[in-house]
Design an enzyme around this catalytic site. Structure first.
Site, PDB file in Angstrom:
ATOM      1  N   LYS A 247       0.914  -1.252   0.342  1.00 19.23           N
ATOM      2  CA  LYS A 247      -0.071   0.045   0.066  1.00 19.23           C
ATOM      3  C   LYS A 247       0.952   1.246  -0.026  1.00 19.23           C
ATOM      4  O   LYS A 247       2.067   1.212   0.251  1.00 19.23           O
ATOM      5  CB  LYS A 247      -0.883  -0.100   1.311  1.00 19.23           C
ATOM      6  CG  LYS A 247      -0.214   0.039   2.514  1.00 19.23           C
ATOM      7  CD  LYS A 247      -1.134  -0.137   3.788  1.00 19.23           C
ATOM      8  CE  LYS A 247      -0.385  -0.138   4.920  1.00 19.23           C
ATOM      9  NZ  LYS A 247      -0.976  -0.950   6.137  1.00 19.23           N
TER      10      LYS A 247
ATOM     11  N   TYR B  76      14.530  31.144   7.572  1.00 15.13           N
ATOM     12  CA  TYR B  76      13.214  31.937   7.903  1.00 15.13           C
ATOM     13  C   TYR B  76      13.258  31.978   9.321  1.00 15.13           C
ATOM     14  O   TYR B  76      13.534  30.998  10.062  1.00 15.13           O
ATOM     15  CB  TYR B  76      11.936  31.164   7.325  1.00 15.13           C
ATOM     16  CG  TYR B  76      11.585  31.239   6.009  1.00 15.13           C
ATOM     17  CD1 TYR B  76      11.151  32.352   5.420  1.00 15.13           C
ATOM     18  CD2 TYR B  76      11.456  29.942   5.281  1.00 15.13           C
ATOM     19  CE1 TYR B  76      10.950  32.649   4.024  1.00 15.13           C
ATOM     20  CE2 TYR B  76      11.019  30.144   3.917  1.00 15.13           C
ATOM     21  CZ  TYR B  76      10.959  31.421   3.357  1.00 15.13           C
ATOM     22  OH  TYR B  76      10.342  31.507   2.107  1.00 15.13           O
TER      23      TYR B  76
HETATM   24  C1  LIG Z   1      -0.456  -1.829   6.810  1.00 12.06           C
HETATM   25  C2  LIG Z   1      -0.911  -2.997   7.116  1.00 12.06           C
HETATM   26  C3  LIG Z   1      -0.086  -4.268   7.589  1.00 12.06           C
HETATM   27  C4  LIG Z   1       1.409  -4.023   7.451  1.00 12.06           C
HETATM   28  O1  LIG Z   1       1.882  -3.691   8.789  1.00 12.06           O
HETATM   29  P1  LIG Z   1       3.576  -3.579   9.091  1.00 12.06           P
HETATM   30  O2  LIG Z   1       3.328  -3.104  10.401  1.00 12.06           O
HETATM   31  O3  LIG Z   1       3.926  -2.439   8.221  1.00 12.06           O
HETATM   32  O4  LIG Z   1       4.112  -4.795   8.875  1.00 12.06           O
HETATM   33  C5  LIG Z   1      -0.495  -5.077   7.822  1.00 12.06           C
HETATM   34  N1  LIG Z   1      -2.013  -5.563   7.869  1.00 12.06           N
HETATM   35  C6  LIG Z   1      -2.636  -4.751   7.717  1.00 12.06           C
HETATM   36  C7  LIG Z   1      -4.046  -4.904   7.915  1.00 12.06           C
HETATM   37  C8  LIG Z   1      -2.371  -3.222   7.296  1.00 12.06           C
HETATM   38  O5  LIG Z   1      -3.285  -2.344   6.997  1.00 12.06           O
END
Ligand SMILES: *Cc1c(COP(=O)(O)O)cnc(C)c1O
Length: 630
Positions: A41, A264
């Protein structure tokens, strides 16, 4: 000529070898019967979903996990074919696309699943789903207390199939007691089922190393697979290597006197005379504003401090203690080389999250994918890859396809061309285009018996070498041939008459060379095709440089056919195609179907031969070709 990295203001390097090593390390924690979902993702936490997915599939990923249907569709366009699970709840308006692209939704509500079941029923399909159970995360998912009742309700639905059931840990990196409670709640539900779903999963990557779980058969690899620890204690349990480096170059060197201010709002005042450098990156590049006066970077193996406020596009660093600094010197902002610039540490400097910094870093940076030190591909500067929702609109498809059909007067060719045009327009427009130059192809017919011509082919072209092997494929039917058109590692394809047997007697590679290197070639006879793998150890050092391919084959061609087609499958420059039929055929006519700027190549009719050649330096688009009719 080696492919040089461009001079970029900032860039990320994605080390795919480190990613593979991390996956191997994580896999060693899994019970024997357990597979894994690679979580990609948010463009694989900023690492590039397409390349990461390909690598994960190579290493055995059973699924890919994405956040939404858009991310899933993009992977499908990129020809990723393994199951893809959408982790978050989908909208009802996305159901049609979920079905069209063969994606697995996670289900957290009865209303959604009823709508899905209705739509699936209308088209008489059975859709796979994974049911999400909230065991303590307090976000999406059916509440664990009433989950069983809901699962049984869903099981009754005719057009959905429960492929998996899952839950998600709220704090697997540091709260093992609560994780155990979540695990028990989940296991209790699974134990009460009167059926066995194919997949049961609860662990994210921290769960894999921290929480012993032996009743599930799938784990979800995220953060740790990218080489970033979710907690300090994990360092003792598993060895990970950061996959992403974020780099820039010094654009200016300056000095300040005691009392001068930098940046800044004058938040930094020089306490003594100092030398500092300007970096052409800022918070718009994902280098967080909160790193103002706090961040540190790596220059010539030394750590330098960020001084003053980080601007949108500019950051200043103190280089007083470093000698021989020059404009153009490389600076590492995040990644390998020193603990201090690890994603974990940089995020902790401002109380941020390592997850977040990975996703936001390099927004304006080009990505370079590396394997064993070589750049193997790149992805463009503006990499928010975009999928038009209209693309799935059948109307648009039909308009384009029928336009092409009219122009080519062939349905088959029209379909291939149209798919490729779209693929290029929507997906690859901005990517590396692999192209061929000095393309020479000769086909020579000899008389053999009453049914067949003996055919000798020779092919040569220049192209960037992508790997230490490639495939020559001979297929027995169009459908199988089509699959070889999809593959980037196939450099030559031949369609064999379907009355001939799939063996070396009817299609044989005579010689294969890259530059002067004669390659070993190994033939595998598969169902309806022959694959010849061409390889040499010596190719390793030529990867990513431009080389000359030469391939020659011997095969047969049916006398019943009265045409012979040559396709160009990639962008090609300087084409020459010779059809050499000696005195065995009369009246050969060459019908070019070239697309590109120039539709009409030069055609020369000689005694016993037709030569088709393109204009010098003109590009010919993929799926152009010539039909020799006789
Ligand atoms: C993002 C996600 C993961 C991955 O988790 P990590 O901590 O990055 O290993 C696993 N399961 C779900 C449902 C997620 O949304």
């Amino acid at each position: 000529m080696r492919i040089q990295k461009q001079i970029d203001r900032s860039w990320t390097e994605i080390n795919l070898k480190n990613f593979s090593d991390n996956l191997q390390a994580l896999k060693s924690f899994l019970p024997a019967n357990s597979g894994f979902i690679q979580i990609v993702k948010a463009d694989a936490y900023g690492h590039g979903a397409f390349e990461i997915s390909k690598k994960a599939i190579e290493l055995g990923a059973a699924f890919l996990g994405v956040a939404n249907i858009q991310e899933a569709i993009l992977l499908r366009y990129q020809n990723i074919q393994i199951p893809i699970l959408i982790l978050s709840p989908s909208l009802e308006s996305e159901i049609q696309s979920i079905i069209d692209y063969d994606i697995i939704p996670s289900v957290s509500s009865i209303k959604f699943i009823q709508e899905l079941d209705n739509i699936a029923q209308k088209i008489d399909k059975k859709i796979k789903i994974h049911i999400n159970i909230d065991t303590g995360m307090g976000r999406s998912g059916f509440d664990y207390k009433s989950a069983l009742k809901n699962i049984l309700k869903i099981k009754m639905m005719k057009n959905t199939k429960i492929d998996g059931i899952f839950s998600h840990f709220a704090a697997s990196e540091n709260d093992f007691d609560f994780s155990k409670i979540q695990q028990q709640r989940f296991q209790q539900i699974i134990d009460q089922l009167d059926f066995q779903p194919s997949y049961v999963h609860i662990s994210n990557s921290s769960g894999v190393v921290n929480i012993n779980d032996d009743f599930t058969n799938l784990a979800r690899f995220g953060l740790l697979s990218y080489g970033v620890y979710a907690s300090e204690e994990q360092r003792k349990k598993i060895k990970l290597k950061p996959v992403m480096d974020f780099k820039t170059r010094i654009s200016q060197i300056k000095s300040a006197s005691k009392g001068d201010s930098i940046g800044y709002n004058r938040t930094f005042i020089a306490q003594a005379d100092l030398k500092y450098a300007i970096l052409p990156v800022g918070y718009a590049d994902g280098y967080d504003f909160l790193l103002s006066n706090k961040g540190c970077v790596l220059l010539n193996d030394s750590i330098c401090k960020v001084i003053g406020k980080i601007s949108m596009d500019i950051t200043a660093i103190d280089i007083s203690y470093i000698s021989n600094v020059k404009i153009g010197d490389e600076v590492i902002l995040l990644g390998n080389g020193n603990e201090k610039i690890s994603a974990e540490n940089v995020a902790s400097l401002y109380n941020g999250s390592a997850y977040e910094i990975l996703c936001q870093i390099g927004r304006r940076a080009k990505r370079y994918f590396k394997e064993n030190g070589n750049i193997i591909s790149t992805s463009p500067l503006l990499r928010r890859e975009f999928v038009s929702l209209d693309y799935s609109d059948k109307k648009l498809n039909n308009i384009i396809e029928s336009a092409i059909r009219q122009r080519l007067q062939s349905n088959e060719i029209a379909t291939i061309v149209y798919e490729n045009v779209l693929k290029h327009l929507f997906i690859e427009k901005d990517r590396d285009i692999h192209y061929r130059e000095n393309f020479f192809h000769s086909i020579k017919f000899h008389d053999f018996d009453e049914n067949y011509y003996l055919v000798e082919t020779t092919l040569s072209f220049n192209k960037k070498l992508l790997a230490d092997y490639f495939i020559v494929a001979c297929a027995q039917n169009e459908e199988v041939l089509e699959t070889y058109f999809m593959r980037k590692d196939v450099e030559y394809r031949w369609l064999l008459d379907d009355n001939l047997m799939m063996n070396k007697n009817y299609f044989e590679v005579i010689s294969v060379k890259i530059n002067d290197i004669e390659l070993e070639h190994k033939t595998s006879i598969l169902k309806s095709c022959i694959e010849i793998r061409c390889h040499s150890e010596r190719l390793q050092e030529l990867i990513s440089s431009k080389v000359t391919y030469s391939i020659s084959t011997k095969t047969f061609y049916s006398k019943k056919s009265h045409q012979m087609t040559v396709f160009l499958t990639e962008m090609t420059k300087d084409v020459q195609i010779n059809f050499d039929f000696g005195n065995i055929i009369n009246n050969v006519e060459a019908v070019p179907i070239f697309s590109g700027k120039m539709k009409y190549p030069e055609i020369e009719y000689l005694n016993g031969m037709v030569k088709v050649s393109s204009q010098k330096n003109e590009w010919i688009f993929p799926n152009s070709g010539v039909v020799f009719v006789y």
